[in-house]
Design a protein around this motif. Structure first.
Motif, PDB file in Angstrom:
ATOM      1  N   ALA A 295      37.114  52.109  20.983  1.00  0.00           N
ATOM      2  CA  ALA A 295      37.807  50.779  20.973  1.00  0.00           C
ATOM      3  C   ALA A 295      38.281  50.746  22.405  1.00  0.00           C
ATOM      4  O   ALA A 295      38.810  49.522  22.772  1.00  0.00           O
ATOM      5  N   SER A 296      38.500  51.849  23.306  1.00  0.00           N
ATOM      6  CA  SER A 296      39.321  51.767  24.450  1.00  0.00           C
ATOM      7  C   SER A 296      38.392  51.497  25.617  1.00  0.00           C
ATOM      8  O   SER A 296      39.081  51.600  26.650  1.00  0.00           O
ATOM      9  N   VAL A 297      37.092  51.387  25.440  1.00  0.00           N
ATOM     10  CA  VAL A 297      36.375  51.328  26.840  1.00  0.00           C
ATOM     11  C   VAL A 297      36.676  50.105  27.485  1.00  0.00           C
ATOM     12  O   VAL A 297      36.658  50.151  28.735  1.00  0.00           O
ATOM     13  N   TRP A 298      36.731  48.842  26.892  1.00  0.00           N
ATOM     14  CA  TRP A 298      37.060  47.586  27.749  1.00  0.00           C
ATOM     15  C   TRP A 298      38.367  47.814  28.467  1.00  0.00           C
ATOM     16  O   TRP A 298      38.379  47.249  29.764  1.00  0.00           O
ATOM     17  N   LEU A 299      39.484  48.525  27.840  1.00  0.00           N
ATOM     18  CA  LEU A 299      40.909  48.766  28.417  1.00  0.00           C
ATOM     19  C   LEU A 299      40.667  49.765  29.507  1.00  0.00           C
ATOM     20  O   LEU A 299      41.318  49.579  30.463  1.00  0.00           O
ATOM     21  N   MET A 300      39.381  50.648  29.647  1.00  0.00           N
ATOM     22  CA  MET A 300      39.498  51.590  30.798  1.00  0.00           C
ATOM     23  C   MET A 300      39.175  50.868  31.973  1.00  0.00           C
ATOM     24  O   MET A 300      39.453  50.881  32.969  1.00  0.00           O
ATOM     25  N   TRP A 301      38.291  49.765  31.916  1.00  0.00           N
ATOM     26  CA  TRP A 301      37.735  48.951  32.990  1.00  0.00           C
ATOM     27  C   TRP A 301      38.842  48.155  33.480  1.00  0.00           C
ATOM     28  O   TRP A 301      38.965  47.788  34.391  1.00  0.00           O
ATOM     29  N   VAL A 302      39.734  47.535  32.448  1.00  0.00           N
ATOM     30  CA  VAL A 302      40.821  47.055  33.085  1.00  0.00           C
ATOM     31  C   VAL A 302      41.785  47.797  33.911  1.00  0.00           C
ATOM     32  O   VAL A 302      42.145  47.383  34.876  1.00  0.00           O
ATOM     33  N   ALA A 303      41.885  49.013  33.303  1.00  0.00           N
ATOM     34  CA  ALA A 303      42.985  49.779  34.286  1.00  0.00           C
ATOM     35  C   ALA A 303      42.269  50.280  35.470  1.00  0.00           C
ATOM     36  O   ALA A 303      42.738  50.243  36.650  1.00  0.00           O
ATOM     37  N   ALA A 304      40.947  50.397  35.396  1.00  0.00           N
ATOM     38  CA  ALA A 304      40.232  50.529  36.779  1.00  0.00           C
ATOM     39  C   ALA A 304      40.346  49.504  37.681  1.00  0.00           C
ATOM     40  O   ALA A 304      40.609  49.501  38.964  1.00  0.00           O
ATOM     41  N   ALA A 305      40.070  48.275  36.992  1.00  0.00           N
ATOM     42  CA  ALA A 305      40.404  47.194  38.028  1.00  0.00           C
ATOM     43  C   ALA A 305      41.650  46.960  38.584  1.00  0.00           C
ATOM     44  O   ALA A 305      41.987  46.744  39.822  1.00  0.00           O
ATOM     45  N   THR A 306      42.882  47.361  37.990  1.00  0.00           N
ATOM     46  CA  THR A 306      44.089  47.310  38.281  1.00  0.00           C
ATOM     47  C   THR A 306      44.220  48.569  39.361  1.00  0.00           C
ATOM     48  O   THR A 306      45.007  48.215  40.291  1.00  0.00           O
ATOM     49  N   ILE A 307      43.678  49.455  39.260  1.00  0.00           N
ATOM     50  CA  ILE A 307      43.773  50.626  40.094  1.00  0.00           C
ATOM     51  C   ILE A 307      43.237  50.302  41.557  1.00  0.00           C
ATOM     52  O   ILE A 307      43.932  50.110  42.437  1.00  0.00           O
ATOM     53  N   ILE A 308      42.324  49.418  41.641  1.00  0.00           N
ATOM     54  CA  ILE A 308      41.408  49.051  42.776  1.00  0.00           C
ATOM     55  C   ILE A 308      42.304  48.004  43.353  1.00  0.00           C
ATOM     56  O   ILE A 308      42.477  47.929  44.581  1.00  0.00           O
ATOM     57  N   LEU A 309      42.612  46.893  42.759  1.00  0.00           N
ATOM     58  CA  LEU A 309      43.283  45.724  43.081  1.00  0.00           C
ATOM     59  C   LEU A 309      44.414  46.123  43.537  1.00  0.00           C
ATOM     60  O   LEU A 309      44.702  45.534  44.753  1.00  0.00           O
ATOM     61  N   GLY A 310      45.318  46.825  42.949  1.00  0.00           N
ATOM     62  CA  GLY A 310      46.575  47.249  43.289  1.00  0.00           C
ATOM     63  C   GLY A 310      46.459  47.844  44.621  1.00  0.00           C
ATOM     64  O   GLY A 310      47.409  47.540  45.502  1.00  0.00           O
ATOM     65  N   SER A 311      45.509  48.884  44.927  1.00  0.00           N
ATOM     66  CA  SER A 311      45.633  49.301  46.018  1.00  0.00           C
ATOM     67  C   SER A 311      45.046  48.532  47.249  1.00  0.00           C
ATOM     68  O   SER A 311      45.620  48.445  48.340  1.00  0.00           O
ATOM     69  N   LEU A 312      44.407  47.574  46.814  1.00  0.00           N
ATOM     70  CA  LEU A 312      43.843  46.650  47.913  1.00  0.00           C
ATOM     71  C   LEU A 312      45.207  45.633  48.192  1.00  0.00           C
ATOM     72  O   LEU A 312      45.185  45.440  49.463  1.00  0.00           O
ATOM     73  N   VAL A 313      45.762  45.181  47.277  1.00  0.00           N
ATOM     74  CA  VAL A 313      47.000  44.361  47.634  1.00  0.00           C
ATOM     75  C   VAL A 313      47.956  45.129  48.272  1.00  0.00           C
ATOM     76  O   VAL A 313      48.505  44.501  49.263  1.00  0.00           O
ATOM     77  N   ALA A 314      48.280  46.607  48.222  1.00  0.00           N
ATOM     78  CA  ALA A 314      49.027  47.209  48.917  1.00  0.00           C
ATOM     79  C   ALA A 314      48.852  47.279  50.351  1.00  0.00           C
ATOM     80  O   ALA A 314      49.562  47.209  51.347  1.00  0.00           O
ATOM     81  N   PHE A 315      47.437  47.155  50.521  1.00  0.00           N
ATOM     82  CA  PHE A 315      47.166  47.195  52.098  1.00  0.00           C
ATOM     83  C   PHE A 315      47.646  45.859  52.793  1.00  0.00           C
ATOM     84  O   PHE A 315      48.038  46.077  53.944  1.00  0.00           O
ATOM     85  N   THR A 316      47.907  44.864  51.984  1.00  0.00           N
ATOM     86  CA  THR A 316      48.099  43.559  52.762  1.00  0.00           C
ATOM     87  C   THR A 316      49.696  43.527  52.965  1.00  0.00           C
ATOM     88  O   THR A 316      50.262  42.751  53.555  1.00  0.00           O
ATOM     89  N   LYS A 317      50.256  44.401  52.450  1.00  0.00           N
ATOM     90  CA  LYS A 317      51.824  44.452  52.446  1.00  0.00           C
ATOM     91  C   LYS A 317      52.358  45.206  53.776  1.00  0.00           C
ATOM     92  O   LYS A 317      52.096  46.318  53.806  1.00  0.00           O
ATOM     93  N   ASP A 318      53.117  44.462  54.580  1.00  0.00           N
ATOM     94  CA  ASP A 318      53.783  45.045  55.576  1.00  0.00           C
ATOM     95  C   ASP A 318      55.052  45.531  55.296  1.00  0.00           C
ATOM     96  O   ASP A 318      55.638  46.669  55.917  1.00  0.00           O
ATOM     97  N   ASN A 319      55.776  45.000  54.172  1.00  0.00           N
ATOM     98  CA  ASN A 319      57.072  45.240  53.816  1.00  0.00           C
ATOM     99  C   ASN A 319      56.879  46.711  53.185  1.00  0.00           C
ATOM    100  O   ASN A 319      55.984  46.802  52.391  1.00  0.00           O
ATOM    101  N   LEU A 320      57.586  47.827  53.519  1.00  0.00           N
ATOM    102  CA  LEU A 320      57.323  49.287  53.214  1.00  0.00           C
ATOM    103  C   LEU A 320      57.543  49.138  51.637  1.00  0.00           C
ATOM    104  O   LEU A 320      56.798  49.878  50.894  1.00  0.00           O
TER     105      LEU A 320
END
Lengths: 498, 493
Positions: free
Chosen positions: A272-297
């Motif tokens: 039952a949790s497989v679909w949520l694994m990928w939601v979490a995985a997406a958050t992991i990657i997207l969160g990192s990518l957004v972090a790149f764009t932030k200049d404010n520490l």
């Protein structure tokens, strides 16, 4: 003991209020309370590690739904981290709040203590209902901390903060809780899960989804916006609450629900949790990518937190023992790593009045200790030896492989590289970058900053010594946890023995 | 003495009313009103205790044996409603002394108390009686006195609000009396227990169904179910503060009780749910009421009107519980009767404190009051949290049973709507909180100071009840659940 863990911070809050006229006594009361709380949690730890499960019923609001506390290994792990880091953060706050000339400091310490009391309630909640109650109390008690500055921006952030946290928890989480109760007739946390054998089919993934998204404090996308918004708070708040207590209360709740409401064997069998694994995985990657764009520490650290929290969620969703162990270890390791980074960000802000990454060039040569600590914290977040973060990454990787999800291992690797890149930029710039000419900052605080900036540490006002002690403590802890992760590992293997 | 408790429940306020009118002294009338209200609470509690332990109490008025004479019949359902009404009366009556002196013309104050006591007498009478025509009589007593009470509001618009309520209320009462008449035509009886026995024989007749329809519309007008709620917001907004607090927590509750009593005890659950499909009629109306009225509340600038629209939404919750046609659903309805009375009472009383000090409850006028009137606004915040349904307040308890009832039926979209409506409630409560705590005070220096303790103590008594019955709802839930079982199974022996 469990009752004390709630009572001590509340009594501490009373002391803080009584001693409001004398800042030194007030801060001493804060420190003593924090120390006492940690001692109590240590005793709970001792009892639980011998196999005990101390419990306590506080009240019974609805027949069959008591407000009850029960200490189990996962909760003890969370309580240990939160109470220990409260001591450190209090030390840090003394330096920061005074160095930064913050107003309403009594209110700050007061609600800090209340927030910690609710964190203890979350950690030791004996059933879902109690967890929900303290989860909501935590949102309410941290609200005055987020809006501490009282500016228009802080108010807007406060609205986003409460709006998202309340909406998700009432509309999704509460629904899931009542639904669980309607299916099973109980909300008690039990080994092996209460839904095991009671529910089947499409209900299980939907219900799990309601929990994962409904626990908005876990900041799984798309309900993560409150966390960057909350960064308007004073840095100690960002450090303890939004790197440790509040966000960890979220992922802790997810983990607890996975283990004690669904049961990992049941979830694994249902898939039952497989679909949520990928939601979490997406958050992991997207969160990192957004972090790149932030200049404010602080904004960059916030998005890094969003990404890292989903590691914990991912570990829970793997629904096997290695995943759960990795998940629990990551709660601990990320806490120590991220709080170090926030402490450093705050020190830089107070001592040099810099808040943007692009302004940090050459600052490391003036603030070597701070930037060295930042370097260690970065290593731990990325998951490199010799820091504790490498253990949790390791177990999460093993868990992914065991779940047969090679793709997730790749996600973990890519995200580690991303976080290495966006975090390492900061110490590198600090040590090897070029100074931007006007050292000592600018604006109204300029001369104050540079006047104090050259005493014994070579870079900070005297009051910041308290803060420096805190920074050194947590960064050293990151290293110690590499050599000695034993207590956390043992607690987690009590939860989900491989 | 104790055998006469059912009739004393009505007689005490009924006799106190003319005394107030004749005495022509504001203070003395106030004292009488307070004492009479407290007496009704004592009687109601003792009745509830008796019913819980000994079962149904039947009292033959003037020793005329039912079904010929009028019977007062107390079971756990109306004992519960009696406690609700008299609890609110006991909290609001002491509050009135100060609040009414400020808002009502001095020479009218004794008459005000007379009208209040008549209203209380009517509401208690509707609840306690076991005779359907008697219900109508008491309904008229309570309604007429309510129109008078509302018309005593300070602003001229109170008169139009009262008149509008009078028109709508009279239409409702007429519908109800037509329905009662049709029932009498079919069965030759006006006694509730008797009707419950006689009606199943004539279920098939169209007259009974028409009677059902008339009664349904009449009750829904009285309880302000969407879309028959139009009289309510103005009536609540322009009435004197104490009247709003009293009416909002009692009048609509008693109307809900009438609906439950007629449709479940007299007609019986099998007829209502099986033949007339009451549940399927009420469900959409309740949901529309909950969502649309919460949305309307968000855009109100007068906080009393905001709370009035919120009341219409909350009535939706009570009707929703009924539409689940289950014991859990009815438990939610009966709990929410009590819980909503506590929270709305507290909220309207807090607003009365604001009116007392600054003369307005416009949201802009309330800016900065969080610091100037800390106790009043703290009461509002706690009442508001209860309205939202935050755990450890009564609002959570009723919402819990409501959602449980929805999920028992497998209606999870209903559960989602209920929860989303809680978020809407959070938004409209939050607007007031933000004005009070995050905006600077703009009024005169000397004006916005904390309300006197004579207003704060009754307000906080209700706030305390909100918290107490939120933390320990075991007793209230037990009573409500037993009452729900009584309603679902029909008349007992």
């Amino acid at each position: 003991m469990l009752g004390l863990s709630l009572a001590v911070p509340v009594v501490g809050a009373g002391l803080i209020l009584l001693l409001r006229r004398n800042p030194n006594a007030r801060e001493a009361a804060s420190l003593v309370t924090a120390g006492a709380l940690f001692a109590i949690v240590l005793r709970v730890y001792a009892a639980v590690s011998e196999g005990g499960r101390p419990s306590l019923v506080l009240a019974e609001p609805i027949p069959g739904l008591p407000l009850a506390l029960e200490a189990e290994p996962l909760g003890v792990l969370f309580a240990l981290i939160a109470s220990f880091l409260w001591i450190v953060t209090t030390m840090y706050s003394i330096g920061y709040m005074r160095g930064h000339h913050e107003k309403n400091q009594t209110r700050f310490y007061l609600f800090f203590a209340f927030a910690i009391a609710s964190v203890m309630g979350v950690a030791f909640a004996g059933n879902l209902f109690t967890l929900f109650v303290f989860y909501e109390v935590l949102s309410l008690t941290t609200f005055p901390l987020v809006t501490h500055a009282g500016t228009e921006k802080a108010k807007r952030a406060g609205r986003v903060y409460l709006g998202i946290l309340f909406t998700t928890s009432i509309a999704l989480q509460l629904l899931a809780i009542v639904w669980t109760y309607a299916i099973t007739g109980t909300l008690d946390f039990q080994d092996g899960g209460i839904l095991n054998g009671e529910a089947a089919g499409a209900v299980v993934p939907i219900l799990l989804g309601l929990y994962v998204f409904g626990i908005g404090k876990a900041a799984v996308m798309p309900f993560h916006r409150w966390l960057p918004a909350a960064m308007v708070a004073p840095t100690p708040v960002s450090a303890l609450l939004h790197a440790v207590a509040v966000v960890k209360a979220g992922v802790f709740a997810v983990l607890k629900v996975t283990v004690y409401v669904f049961g990992i064997d049941f979830l694994g069998a249902e898939g039952a949790s497989v679909w949520l694994m990928w939601v979490a995985a997406a958050t992991i990657i997207l969160g990192s990518l957004v972090a790149f764009t932030k200049d404010n520490l602080k904004a960059r650290l916030a998005y890094s937190t969003v990404s890292q929290l989903s590691y914990v969620v991912l570990g829970a969703m793997l629904a096997n023992s290695w995943g759960v162990i990795g998940s629990g270890m990551h709660i601990a390791m990320h806490a120590f790593g991220k709080i170090t980074l926030f402490f450093c960000a705050g020190a830089i802000m107070v001592a040099a009045h810099k808040s943007e990454v692009s302004q940090l060039g050459g600052l490391g040569r003036r603030m070597p200790v701070t930037f060295a600590a930042f370097f260690i914290g970065t290593l731990s977040i990325v998951g490199l030896p010799p820091t504790g973060g490498s253990w949790s990454k390791w177990f999460l990787g093993v868990g992914s492989l065991e779940a047969g999800q090679v793709g997730l291992v790749a996600v973990l690797m890519v995200s580690s590289l991303l976080s290495l890149a966006y975090l390492m930029e900061i110490p590198l710039k600090g040590f090897f970058g070029k100074a931007d000419g006007q050292a000592g900052g600018h604006g109204g605080h300029a001369d104050h900053g540079s006047a104090d900036a050259h005493d014994d540490h070579g870079h900070a006002p005297a009051i910041l010594r308290w803060s420096m002690a805190a920074i050194v403590t947590t960064s050293v802890a990151c290293v110690i946890l590499f050599v000695y992760p034993e207590p956390f590992y043992r607690l987690m293997s009590m939860v989900a023995g491989p | 003495m104790s055998t006469h408790l059912p009739v004393l429940q009505v007689v005490v306020p009924l006799l106190a009313a003319p005394v107030c009118a004749l005495i022509r002294n504001a203070r003395a009338a106030a004292v009488i009103a307070v004492l009479a209200s407290w007496a009704t609470l004592a009687i109601a509690l003792s009745l509830l205790g008796d019913v819980m332990s000994a079962g149904v109490i039947s009292y033959a008025l003037g020793d005329w044996v039912p079904p010929i004479g009028i019977e007062y019949r107390v079971d756990i359902v109306n004992a519960w409603v009696l406690v609700i009404v008299s609890t609110i009366a006991s909290a609001v009556a002491p509050y009135m002394i100060t609040s009414v002196e400020d808002e009502v013309e001095r020479r009218r104050i004794p008459l005000f108390y007379a009208a209040y006591l008549l209203c209380l007498c009517g509401l208690l009478g509707i609840t306690v009686t076991g005779d359907v025509f008697n219900v109508f009589v008491f309904l008229e007593i309570s309604s007429l006195s309510a129109y008078a009470l509302i018309a005593m509001g300070t602003r001229r618009r109170a008169l139009t609000a009262a008149f509008r309520y009078l028109v709508m209320g009279s239409v409702g009462a007429t519908f109800i009396v037509i329905g009662i008449g049709l029932l009498y035509v079919m069965t030759g009886s006006l006694n509730m227990a008797d009707l419950a026995v006689l009606l199943p024989e004539v279920w098939d007749s169209r007259t009974v169904k028409v009677a059902y329809g008339f009664l349904g519309v009449g009750f829904c007008l009285k309880l302000a179910l969407f879309p028959l709620h139009l009289w309510l917001p103005n009536a609540y907004a322009f009435a004197p503060s104490a009247v709003t607090a009293f009416m909002a927590s009692t009048a609509t509750k008693v109307a809900v009780y009438m609906l439950l009593r007629f449709f479940l005890t007299i007609f019986g659950a099998p007829f209502s749910f099986g033949v007339m499909a009451l549940d399927r009629v009420l469900l959409p109306l309740a949901l529309v009421a909950i969502v649309s009225m919460s949305l309307v509340a968000i855009f109100q600038v007068d906080v009393k009107r905001l709370l009035a629209y919120s009341s219409v939404a909350q009535i939706g919750y009570m009707v929703l519980g009924l539409s689940f046609a289950s014991v859990t659903g009815l438990t939610a309805t009966l709990l929410h009767l009590f819980n909503h009375a506590l929270m709305k009472g507290a909220l309207f009383m807090a607003m009365g404190c604001v009116v007392y000090r600054i003369g307005s409850v416009h949201i802009d006028a309330m800016a900065g009051l969080g610091k100037r009137m800390p106790w009043t606004m703290a009461a509002f915040v706690l009442g508001g949290l209860s309205l939202v349904g935050v755990p450890l307040t009564v609002g959570f308890v009723s919402k819990w049973f409501l959602i449980l009832g929805a999920l028992e039926r497998g209606w999870w979209p209903v559960a989602v709507i209920v929860l989303l409506a809680s978020v809407l409630a959070l938004v409209y409560v939050w607007r007031v909180v933000e004005a009070a705590y995050f905006r600077p005070y703009e009024g005169d220096e000397g004006v916005g100071v904390e309300a006197p303790w004579r207003l704060l103590v009754p307000t906080w008594a209700l706030v305390g009840a909100n918290l107490y019955f939120g933390i320990n709802a075991v007793r209230t839930a037990q009573v409500a659940e037993r009452a729900a079982e009584v309603l679902m199974t029909g008349v007992g022996p």
